[in-house]
Structure formats: structure tokens, C-alpha cells
Design a protein around this motif. Structure first.
Motif, PDB file in Angstrom:
ATOM      1  N   ILE A  73       0.862  -1.183   0.000  1.00  0.00           N
ATOM      2  CA  ILE A  73       0.000   0.000   0.000  1.00  0.00           C
ATOM      3  C   ILE A  73       0.899   1.233   0.000  1.00  0.00           C
ATOM      4  N   VAL A  74       0.657   2.113  -0.944  1.00  0.00           N
ATOM      5  CA  VAL A  74       1.409   3.370  -1.063  1.00  0.00           C
ATOM      6  C   VAL A  74       0.493   4.506  -0.628  1.00  0.00           C
ATOM      7  N   PHE A  75       0.959   5.331   0.304  1.00  0.00           N
ATOM      8  CA  PHE A  75       0.152   6.441   0.807  1.00  0.00           C
ATOM      9  C   PHE A  75       0.670   7.762   0.261  1.00  0.00           C
ATOM     10  N   VAL A  76      -0.275   8.588  -0.207  1.00  0.00           N
ATOM     11  CA  VAL A  76       0.022   9.936  -0.688  1.00  0.00           C
ATOM     12  C   VAL A  76      -0.971  10.891  -0.031  1.00  0.00           C
ATOM     13  N   ARG A  77      -0.738  12.184  -0.225  1.00  0.00           N
ATOM     14  CA  ARG A  77      -1.571  13.187   0.438  1.00  0.00           C
ATOM     15  C   ARG A  77      -2.854  13.503  -0.328  1.00  0.00           C
ATOM     16  N   THR A  78      -2.782  13.592  -1.664  1.00  0.00           N
ATOM     17  CA  THR A  78      -3.886  14.147  -2.440  1.00  0.00           C
ATOM     18  C   THR A  78      -4.421  13.149  -3.453  1.00  0.00           C
ATOM     19  N   GLN A  79      -5.624  13.413  -3.929  1.00  0.00           N
ATOM     20  CA  GLN A  79      -6.227  12.579  -4.970  1.00  0.00           C
ATOM     21  C   GLN A  79      -5.420  12.666  -6.257  1.00  0.00           C
ATOM     22  N   LEU A  80      -4.988  13.884  -6.612  1.00  0.00           N
ATOM     23  CA  LEU A  80      -4.160  14.046  -7.811  1.00  0.00           C
ATOM     24  C   LEU A  80      -2.865  13.264  -7.678  1.00  0.00           C
ATOM     25  N   GLY A  81      -2.271  13.295  -6.490  1.00  0.00           N
ATOM     26  CA  GLY A  81      -1.049  12.540  -6.262  1.00  0.00           C
ATOM     27  C   GLY A  81      -1.263  11.045  -6.378  1.00  0.00           C
ATOM     28  N   ALA A  82      -2.408  10.542  -5.924  1.00  0.00           N
ATOM     29  CA  ALA A  82      -2.703   9.106  -6.023  1.00  0.00           C
ATOM     30  C   ALA A  82      -2.786   8.685  -7.486  1.00  0.00           C
ATOM     31  N   ASP A  83      -3.502   9.452  -8.296  1.00  0.00           N
ATOM     32  CA  ASP A  83      -3.603   9.118  -9.719  1.00  0.00           C
ATOM     33  C   ASP A  83      -2.240   9.217 -10.406  1.00  0.00           C
ATOM     34  N   ARG A  84      -1.456  10.245 -10.044  1.00  0.00           N
ATOM     35  CA  ARG A  84      -0.156  10.433 -10.679  1.00  0.00           C
ATOM     36  C   ARG A  84       0.790   9.286 -10.345  1.00  0.00           C
ATOM     37  N   VAL A  85       0.900   8.928  -9.055  1.00  0.00           N
ATOM     38  CA  VAL A  85       1.817   7.867  -8.647  1.00  0.00           C
ATOM     39  C   VAL A  85       1.372   6.522  -9.219  1.00  0.00           C
ATOM     40  N   ALA A  86       0.062   6.253  -9.217  1.00  0.00           N
ATOM     41  CA  ALA A  86      -0.419   4.993  -9.797  1.00  0.00           C
ATOM     42  C   ALA A  86      -0.077   4.922 -11.283  1.00  0.00           C
ATOM     43  N   GLY A  87      -0.216   6.042 -11.998  1.00  0.00           N
ATOM     44  CA  GLY A  87       0.150   6.055 -13.412  1.00  0.00           C
ATOM     45  C   GLY A  87       1.634   5.831 -13.622  1.00  0.00           C
ATOM     46  N   GLN A  88       2.474   6.435 -12.783  1.00  0.00           N
ATOM     47  CA  GLN A  88       3.920   6.228 -12.900  1.00  0.00           C
ATOM     48  C   GLN A  88       4.294   4.769 -12.640  1.00  0.00           C
ATOM     49  N   LEU A  89       3.633   4.146 -11.672  1.00  0.00           N
ATOM     50  CA  LEU A  89       3.929   2.740 -11.386  1.00  0.00           C
ATOM     51  C   LEU A  89       3.505   1.838 -12.538  1.00  0.00           C
ATOM     52  N   ARG A  90       2.366   2.131 -13.131  1.00  0.00           N
ATOM     53  CA  ARG A  90       1.936   1.324 -14.287  1.00  0.00           C
ATOM     54  C   ARG A  90       2.905   1.493 -15.449  1.00  0.00           C
ATOM     55  N   GLU A  91       3.410   2.709 -15.641  1.00  0.00           N
ATOM     56  CA  GLU A  91       4.395   2.926 -16.697  1.00  0.00           C
ATOM     57  C   GLU A  91       5.681   2.143 -16.430  1.00  0.00           C
ATOM     58  N   ASP A 106       2.618  -6.697   2.903  1.00  0.00           N
ATOM     59  CA  ASP A 106       4.019  -6.796   3.309  1.00  0.00           C
ATOM     60  C   ASP A 106       4.649  -5.438   3.600  1.00  0.00           C
ATOM     61  N   VAL A 107       4.293  -4.446   2.782  1.00  0.00           N
ATOM     62  CA  VAL A 107       4.980  -3.153   2.876  1.00  0.00           C
ATOM     63  C   VAL A 107       3.958  -2.026   2.842  1.00  0.00           C
ATOM     64  N   VAL A 108       4.134  -1.060   3.725  1.00  0.00           N
ATOM     65  CA  VAL A 108       3.430   0.224   3.654  1.00  0.00           C
ATOM     66  C   VAL A 108       4.474   1.267   3.276  1.00  0.00           C
ATOM     67  N   LEU A 109       4.249   1.942   2.163  1.00  0.00           N
ATOM     68  CA  LEU A 109       5.202   2.929   1.650  1.00  0.00           C
ATOM     69  C   LEU A 109       4.582   4.313   1.716  1.00  0.00           C
ATOM     70  N   ASN A 110       5.192   5.200   2.489  1.00  0.00           N
ATOM     71  CA  ASN A 110       4.734   6.584   2.594  1.00  0.00           C
ATOM     72  C   ASN A 110       5.509   7.438   1.599  1.00  0.00           C
ATOM     73  N   VAL A 111       4.926   7.672   0.441  1.00  0.00           N
ATOM     74  CA  VAL A 111       5.561   8.545  -0.547  1.00  0.00           C
ATOM     75  C   VAL A 111       5.479   9.994  -0.096  1.00  0.00           C
TER      76      VAL A 111
END
Length: 582
Positions: free
Chosen positions: A262-280, A328-333
């Protein structure tokens, strides 16, 4: 009475094993628990269930994942078994801070309610209120609800709390953080006195203590784990990273084989951005935040639980109450807002005695804020600076799954290349199909144009040529419009990137308040009035107020005072007045 149990959630081998049958639960529930593979209660369950079955008020404190749902849910089911529920008048209410937690509580208790013939219903936002009202009209024994939606349903006259015998407040501290306590107080005031009250919270701060004193009568207190966040099966790490290394490290941690993250971010825009970067980067990731519809959130969470998605990028609000096994992992971006949010994030892993790892990425200017947050949370986190050398130390190599920063960057770049190549191949196939379709349509258009010209008695070739010329003009105009739209999109992207960069720059808190890497109050660059400004400026005040750049001094600059000979616009006593004629 207070019962404090060890931090480890599994019973010690040298202690006698307690079963659910020993706690006094109905045999139907005990058999269903055994069918589900649940035979040994957790400490909070073993301590709480007997007192709850006796009808006493309960004050429970324990970190998330300690088994609190069955602690209050099973005694509530047992108490209501055999009774009769009137339409619109539930006999038990369980209040939760979020819709996800409400659904999880209902899912956890529904199998045991079925064996006792009891009906549960979730009342929360994001779902059909009509269906909820229809269920209440048919009769619901236990209502699992969020405060806001339950208040709305009561306001419509579709529900009454006059018959409530058991009221449960789950995750009370999170309700306080989200600002729900006024609604909670309003609802608890509608429940008649004399019933059973159970309140569960990770912390007991001022607002929670007020609820306890106001609504609980001689409560029995049970505590599992300290109020701080120390859990022996959980390892905490802080990685100090440079901005350019943050995305590659995020992808490296999330892409570990056989890992659920699970990756934690602050904002909705950040969640979409980080998820897109991970898919890339080739990682199966999806975002979860409050801007999604409830259906989309439910599907995303189901995909994560079923393993179709290996990484969930979530905001704090959306992830409250999420229970997924084997994380297994909690990642605070992005850093947590405070130590309570950090403990809540951390509680997604190392549940039920399992081990887990919590990793926080911190930019250089966020170091002091992160370290202070760890101290407030009572966490002893190991600290690693990424980028001083090419090789990672063994702990970081185990977390990241790579031997060096260069390898991490190479893997991230290769993942982006692979994603781009797949996207190019997909777009090429779509382009070929579009070109084939365009050829077919053009031939069909020319055939119909020629036929229409012959019907009008015109030359078909000339008509087809005119149509082709008009098509070329339209195509050229479309290309120009596409270029203009691309330019507008580039400007919007640049503006969004600047806003995101500014947000990340401020994430560690105010630099003056201790965010490392910023200016101290005493040594920051002065931005006050300068004495050596260039041409055109002037200084105010002082004995030597002559302008060094040829500007004006205060005493010899042009005067703009009111002139006595300028036209007057004062109202004149003899000016004509317009009156409405009668």
C-alpha cells in the motif's frame, strides 16, 4: 477494571489455549467460526467478549488489526438472537468513520448473523439511499452506518433509534479526526438510556474522553498494545532521497516479487499520478481516493484483495478502515500529516501477529519533520541516506530489492521504455485500423457522391473532385485545431507540474518550523528594502535620501496634490434636478 495484554496477538505456547466456546458464545456462532478456520480468539477478543455478553459497557483501546470487530460484533449478535425487530427500528447500531470500514464490518459479521437469523444492513454515502430505506422498511436487526448518512436517513423519517439496545462506536479517534463527533453526539442522544454502549478507539484524547464520560456507565476497560505505535513484528525505515530518485525508488519498492504493497500519498491528484507512474514502470497498481465513485472504489479494493492488483495507491481518508491480509509493505511517498495518521497508515501491515515493513520516503528538507513525527509516534525507525554511495546497505537492499541506486534507476527507466514500446505498438495497431477504415469510408463516399451527381445530371468526376477538395480543407483545419489543442494541453500540463512541484516542496511542513534543508530564521536571505537599488528607484527617509539611480527624492518628486483651478464636480445648489412628472 482494566485488562492489559501483550503486544503479540498470538497466544503464548506455554499458556492454556482459550477457545471461543470458552467465552460463552452461542454454539451456532462457535461452529461457524470453526468452519471459517477461526478457533483461537485474539487477546482483545478473549478479554472483551465475556464482559460484553454480560451486558456491561465496554471501553476498548487497541491498534487497528487487533481483532476488535469480532470483539463487539459477536456479543451483539448473541444478545439480539431470538428477538423481534420492527420495521424502521433497528435494535443495534454500529457507527464507523468511513464507508469502506462499514462494509468490512458488515462483511465480517454477516456470516454469523445468518446462522442466528439476524439481518444486517450498511447505511453509508456513495450508495443508493432508496435501497437502504427499503431494507429498513422490511426490518434490519443491526445497522452498520456512517454518521452523516444515518442522520440523513433519520431526517427522512425512514429510521428511528428508539429500539436500539446496543450502540457501538468503532474507531472513535478517526471520527474525531474527520470532524464527525457532532453527528455522533446527535445520534447517541437519540438512543434511549439503559442499553449497552461499546466504544473502541486507538487513543483516548480529550474529545473521546468526553464521549466516554457522557455515554458510558461504569465501563470495563480493555487495552491491547500501547497507545504508541511500537509493534515488535513491524520494522520502520526512513529513506532520505533526492527528488529525482523518488519515483525510481517508489517503483523499485512496489515492484518487489511476491509483495503486496500500500502506497500512501496526500492528495487525490497525487494518487492518480503515482499509480500512473507505477503502471508505466510495469507495476500492477491502481489508485483509491475519495474522488472515485463508490462502485469504482469497491472494485479497486476487491482487485487488490484478490491479487489482481499488487499495489494500492491511496489517500488517508480513502484508506481508513481498509483490512487486507498479508500486506508486506506500507510505503509513505508523502509524509503523514501527524503521528496519528502515521500509526494508522502503519497499521495496514503487521496485522494479526504477522510481520511487516513501513518505509517513508523523505526529501532532504523534510528530514526534521519526519524524525519529529517518528518520535511523537513512539517509533524507533532506522534512517538511511540514499545517494551518498552507489551501493545500498543490506537493510535498504532488502527493502528495495536491488543492489545499487544505479540498478534501481536502470530498472525504472527500462520499465518506462517497455511501457512506452507497448503503447507505441498499441497506437500503431489502432492507426492501421483507422487508416483501413478511412480508406473504406472514402471509397464509399466517392461512390455515393458519383451516384448523387449522376442523379442530378452532373459529371460524377467533377463532383468527386469537389468533395475531395472540401475534405482536404476540412482535414487541414482539423490538423490546425489539433495543434492548438496540443499547445493548450501542454500549457495546462506545465501549470499542473508547477503546482505539483510547489506542493511537494511544502510537504515537509513549514521550513521555519524545522523542515531540514530550509533557511533558518537568522540566516535566510534578507528581502527587505535595499540601499543600492538601480536606476529608477528611490529611498525613503534618512538623512542621505538622494536617489543613487537618478530617481526622485521624497522632497523633489512631482506633486499630485489637488489643484485649486481644476474643474469642480461638487453638487451645485442651482443645478437642475430631474423630477418625475405626475
Amino acid at each position: 477494571m482494566s485488562v492489559t495484554t501483550p503486544e503479540a496477538l498470538l497466544p503464548l505456547e506455554d499458556e492454556p489455549t482459550i477457545t471461543f466456546a470458552d467465552l460463552g458464545l452461542p454454539q451456532n456462532i462457535v461452529r461457524k467460526l470453526a468452519e471459517n478456520g477461526v478457533t483461537t480468539p485474539f487477546p482483545i477478543q478473549a478479554a472483551t467478549i465475556p464482559d460484553a455478553l454480560a451486558g456491561r459497557d465496554i471501553l476498548g483501546r487497541g491498534r487497528t488489526g487487533s481483532g476488535k470487530t469480532l470483539s463487539f460484533g459477536l456479543p451483539t449478535l448473541a444478545r439480539l438472537a431470538g428477538g423481534r425487530t420492527a420495521p424502521k427500528r433497528p435494535r443495534a447500531v454500529i457507527l464507523t468513520p468511513t464507508r469502506e470500514l462499514a462494509m468490512q464490518v458488515s462483511d465480517a459479521l454477516e456470516p454469523y448473523g445468518d446462522v442466528l437469523g439476524l439481518r444486517l444492513k450498511v447505511v453509508c454515502g456513495g450508495t443508493s439511499m432508496g435501497n437502504q430505506i427499503y431494507a429498513l422498511e422490511r426490518g434490519v436487526d443491526i445497522l452498520v452506518a456512517t454518521p452523516g448518512r444515518l442522520r440523513d436517513v433519520i431526517g427522512r423519517g425512514a429510521c428511528s433509534l428508539d429500539d436500539v439496545e446496543v450502540a457501538v462506536l468503532d474507531e472513535a479517534d478517526q471520527m474525531a479526526d474527520l470532524g464527525f463527533l457532532p453527528e455522533v453526539t446527535e445520534l447517541l442522544d437519540q438512543i434511549p438510556p439503559g442499553g449497552q454502549r461499546m466504544l473502541f478507539s486507538a487513543t483516548l484524547e480529550n474529545e473521546i474522553d468526553t464521549l466516554v464520560k457522557r455515554y458510558l456507565v461504569e465501563p470495563v476497560s480493555h487495552e491491547v498494545d500501547a497507545a504508541q505505535g511500537a509493534v515488535t513484528t513491524m520494522a520502520h525505515h526512513v529513506l532520505i532521497v533526492k527528488p529525482r530518485d523518488k519515483a525510481p525508488l517508489t517503483a523499485a519498492i512496489a515492484a518487489r516479487d511476491g509483495s503486496r504493497t500500500i502506497v500512501f500519498v496526500r492528495t487525490q491528484l497525487g494518487a492518480d499520478r503515482v499509480a500512473g507512474q507505477l503502471r508505466e514502470a510495469g507495476v500492477r497498481a491502481d489508485a483509491l481516493h475519495g474522488g472515485m465513485t463508490q462502485g469504482a472504489r469497491t472494485r479497486t479494493l476487491a482487485d487488490f484483495k484478490d491479487g489482481r492488483v499488487g499495489v494500492l495507491v491511496a489517500t488517508d481518508v480513502a484508506a481508513r478502515g481498509i483490512h487486507v491480509d498479508d500486506i508486506d509493505v506500507v510505503l509513505n511517498v508523502d509524509p503523514a500529516a501527524d503521528h496519528k495518521d502515521y500509526l494508522h497508515r502503519s497499521g495496514r501491515t503487521a496485522r494479526a501477529g504477522r510481520s511487516g515493513t513501513v518505509v517513508s520516503l523523505a526529501l532532504p528538507h523534510q528530514r526534521r519533520t519526519i524524525f519529529r513525527l517518528m518520535e511523537d509516534a513512539g517509533v524507533d525507525a532506522s534512517r538511511h541516506v540514499i545517494g551518498r554511495g552507489d551501493l545500498f546497505d543490506p537493510d535498504v537492499a532488502d527493502i528495495i530489492g536491488a543492489r545499487s541506486l544505479t540498478e534501481v534507476q536502470a530498472e525504472s527507466a527500462m520499465g518506462a521504455v517497455t511501457h512506452a514500446e507497448r503503447e507505441v505498438a498499441r497506437l500503431s495497431r489502432e492507426l492501421e485500423r483507422a487508416q483501413e477504415r478511412a480508406t473504406e469510408l472514402r471509397e464509399e463516399a466517392e461512390r455515393l457522391t458519383g451516384r448523387a451527381a449522376r442523379e442530378r445530371g452532373e459529371d460524377p468526376a467533377e463532383a468527386i473532385a469537389r468533395a475531395a477538395e472540401a475534405r482536404q480543407r476540412a482535414l487541414a483545419e482539423a490538423e490546425r485545431e489539433a495543434e492548438r489543442e496540443a499547445l493548450r494541453e501542454a500549457r495546462r500540463a506545465e501549470k499542473a507540474a508547477r503546482a505539483e512541484a510547489a506542493r511537494q516542496h511544502e510537504d515537509g511542513g513549514n521550513r521555519r518550523a524545522g523542515g531540514g534543508g530550509g533557511f533558518r530564521r537568522d540566516d535566510r536571505r534578507p528581502y527587505g528594502r535595499r540601499d543600492d537599488r538601480g536606476e529608477g528607484g528611490y529611498r525613503r527617509g534618512g538623512d542621505d535620501s538622494r536617489n543613487r539611480g537618478g530617481g526622485f527624492r521624497r522632497d523633489d518628486r512631482p506633486s499630485f496634490d489637488r489643484r485649486d483651478d481644476r474643474p469642480s464636480f461638487d453638487r451645485r445648489a442651482d443645478k437642475p434636478r430631474w423630477k418625475r412628472e405626475s
